[in-house]
Design a protein around this motif. Structure first.
Motif, mmCIF file in Angstrom:
data_model
loop_
_atom_site.group_PDB
_atom_site.id
_atom_site.type_symbol
_atom_site.label_atom_id
_atom_site.label_comp_id
_atom_site.label_asym_id
_atom_site.label_seq_id
_atom_site.Cartn_x
_atom_site.Cartn_y
_atom_site.Cartn_z
ATOM 1 N N MET A 61 44.501 2.796 154.946
ATOM 2 C CA MET A 61 45.552 1.782 155.035
ATOM 3 C C MET A 61 46.509 1.948 153.857
ATOM 4 N N LEU A 62 47.788 1.881 154.120
ATOM 5 C CA LEU A 62 48.808 1.999 153.091
ATOM 6 C C LEU A 62 49.247 0.599 152.664
ATOM 7 N N THR A 63 49.292 0.371 151.357
ATOM 8 C CA THR A 63 49.719 -0.912 150.806
ATOM 9 C C THR A 63 50.856 -0.673 149.821
ATOM 10 N N ILE A 64 51.944 -1.423 150.010
ATOM 11 C CA ILE A 64 53.121 -1.292 149.151
ATOM 12 C C ILE A 64 53.384 -2.637 148.500
ATOM 13 N N ASN A 65 53.342 -2.671 147.177
ATOM 14 C CA ASN A 65 53.598 -3.900 146.432
ATOM 15 C C ASN A 65 54.948 -3.804 145.748
ATOM 16 N N MET A 66 55.784 -4.811 145.960
ATOM 17 C CA MET A 66 57.104 -4.865 145.326
ATOM 18 C C MET A 66 57.270 -6.080 144.430
ATOM 19 N N LEU A 67 56.406 -7.082 144.575
ATOM 20 C CA LEU A 67 56.540 -8.314 143.795
ATOM 21 C C LEU A 67 55.793 -8.175 142.480
ATOM 22 N N GLY A 68 56.456 -7.546 141.540
ATOM 23 C CA GLY A 68 55.850 -7.130 140.293
ATOM 24 C C GLY A 68 56.207 -5.666 140.106
ATOM 25 N N LYS A 69 55.449 -4.967 139.305
ATOM 26 C CA LYS A 69 55.705 -3.545 139.140
ATOM 27 C C LYS A 69 55.411 -2.831 140.454
ATOM 28 N N GLY A 70 56.353 -2.036 140.934
ATOM 29 C CA GLY A 70 56.170 -1.344 142.204
ATOM 30 C C GLY A 70 54.920 -0.485 142.200
ATOM 31 N N ALA A 71 54.090 -0.659 143.200
ATOM 32 C CA ALA A 71 52.841 0.091 143.281
ATOM 33 C C ALA A 71 52.533 0.414 144.733
ATOM 34 N N GLU A 124 59.632 -4.936 139.212
ATOM 35 C CA GLU A 124 59.744 -5.141 137.769
ATOM 36 C C GLU A 124 59.696 -3.812 137.014
ATOM 37 N N GLY A 125 60.650 -3.621 136.140
ATOM 38 C CA GLY A 125 60.669 -2.423 135.316
ATOM 39 C C GLY A 125 61.315 -1.210 135.954
ATOM 40 N N ASN A 173 70.567 -0.524 141.523
ATOM 41 C CA ASN A 173 70.172 -1.516 140.522
ATOM 42 C C ASN A 173 70.717 -2.902 140.854
ATOM 43 N N GLU A 174 71.909 -2.971 141.415
ATOM 44 C CA GLU A 174 72.466 -4.255 141.847
ATOM 45 C C GLU A 174 71.676 -4.827 143.016
ATOM 46 N N MET A 175 71.202 -3.958 143.899
ATOM 47 C CA MET A 175 70.363 -4.412 145.011
ATOM 48 C C MET A 175 69.076 -5.040 144.479
ATOM 49 N N ILE A 176 68.487 -4.417 143.464
ATOM 50 C CA ILE A 176 67.270 -4.967 142.869
ATOM 51 C C ILE A 176 67.538 -6.359 142.297
#
Length: 266
Positions: A1-11, A134-135, A145-148
């Motif tokens: 299973m692939l998990t993508i985290n964006m809420l925090g440091k991208g992982a 984040e980061g 960067n503006e999108m972020i």
């Protein structure tokens, strides 16, 4: 299973193994862009504009091809033999048949106003492990960067919406200790929010902690004057005056459950 985290440091994780440490910032950014635009084809020209705006045409196309190849290499096919990314001549997109989870996708799919259980709201609240991506900052990629920055504002607004709903639900159940905890979290995000200050002071006063209520007002007043050169609104001043003059509880208009908060949050 692939998990993508964006809420925090991208992982990015595959079968619970973190693979993002093996990926470049540009590659993580590419994956996140495609996930954010998961319901449509994304032109390669647009991806290049986001990620390689200063490169000449051939170099930019080569960089994109290399990164798409690296995604295919780093993220294995699903059990059904599906690739994570579909790449055409002029476009890319997330393969809808590929199983994956993403905290940002989950957050976007929820309408907070329709959530009726505290447990569901707490699960949403716990998705936030920091700012959106984040980061992550790409040099000379201003549009990206503006999108972020835009998405960070969107996520923060959603986070506050979740906290406001929790405050109201804890208030309705008279779970004041938990309500104060959430109020403190909300105030950390919006330190000048007078409705959060009012509710925290009201709860301290309602539960008999008059000293904490007075100190909270004084600290909030100092923050407003020092940082915004303004003073608390008339509702807060009236509540503070009542606290100073009373030796018992608050008047009924301030004790009534969520009266001011509900009026402000609706």
């Amino acid at each position: 299973m692939l998990t993508i985290n964006m809420l925090g440091k991208g992982a990015i994780f595959h079968d619970n193994e973190c693979i993002s440490e093996k990926l470049s910032s540009k590659l993580i950014a590419l994956i996140c862009l495609l996930v954010l635009n998961r319901n449509r084809d994304m032109s390669k020209e647009k991806l290049i504009a986001y990620l390689w705006p200063d490169s000449d045409d051939e170099a930019a196309k080569s960089n994109l091809r290399f990164n798409l190849w690296n995604i295919k290499k780093s993220i294995p096919q699903s059990e059904d033999g599906e690739d994570f990314i579909i790449s055409g001549r002029d476009y890319c997109r997330i393969n809808e048949k590929y199983p994956y989870s993403c905290d940002k996708v989950r957050l976007d799919s929820f309408k907070v106003s329709q959530v009726e259980k505290i447990e569901d709201l707490l699960q949403l609240k716990n998705l936030f492990q920091g700012d959106f991506l984040e980061g992550l900052y790409l040099r000379n990629c201003n549009e990206f960067n503006e999108m972020i920055l835009f998405e960070r504002v969107v996520c923060q607004n959603k986070q506050v919406e979740i906290l406001e709903k929790l405050i109201g639900m804890y208030e309705a159940q008279e779970r004041f200790e938990e309500e104060l905890q959430i109020l403190n979290e909300a105030a950390a995000i919006e330190p000048y929010n007078e409705k959060f200050a009012y509710q925290a002071i009201r709860i301290y006063g309602k539960t008999g902690n008059r000293t904490a209520a007075i100190n909270y007002y004084k600290n909030f007043e100092i923050v407003l004057r020092r940082n915004l050169n303004t003073s608390p609104n008339s509702e807060l001043k009236l509540l503070y005056k009542e606290l100073l003059e009373s030796t018992g509880g608050l008047k009924s208009e301030h004790r009534d459950k969520g009266k001011y908060l509900k009026r402000q949050l609706d």
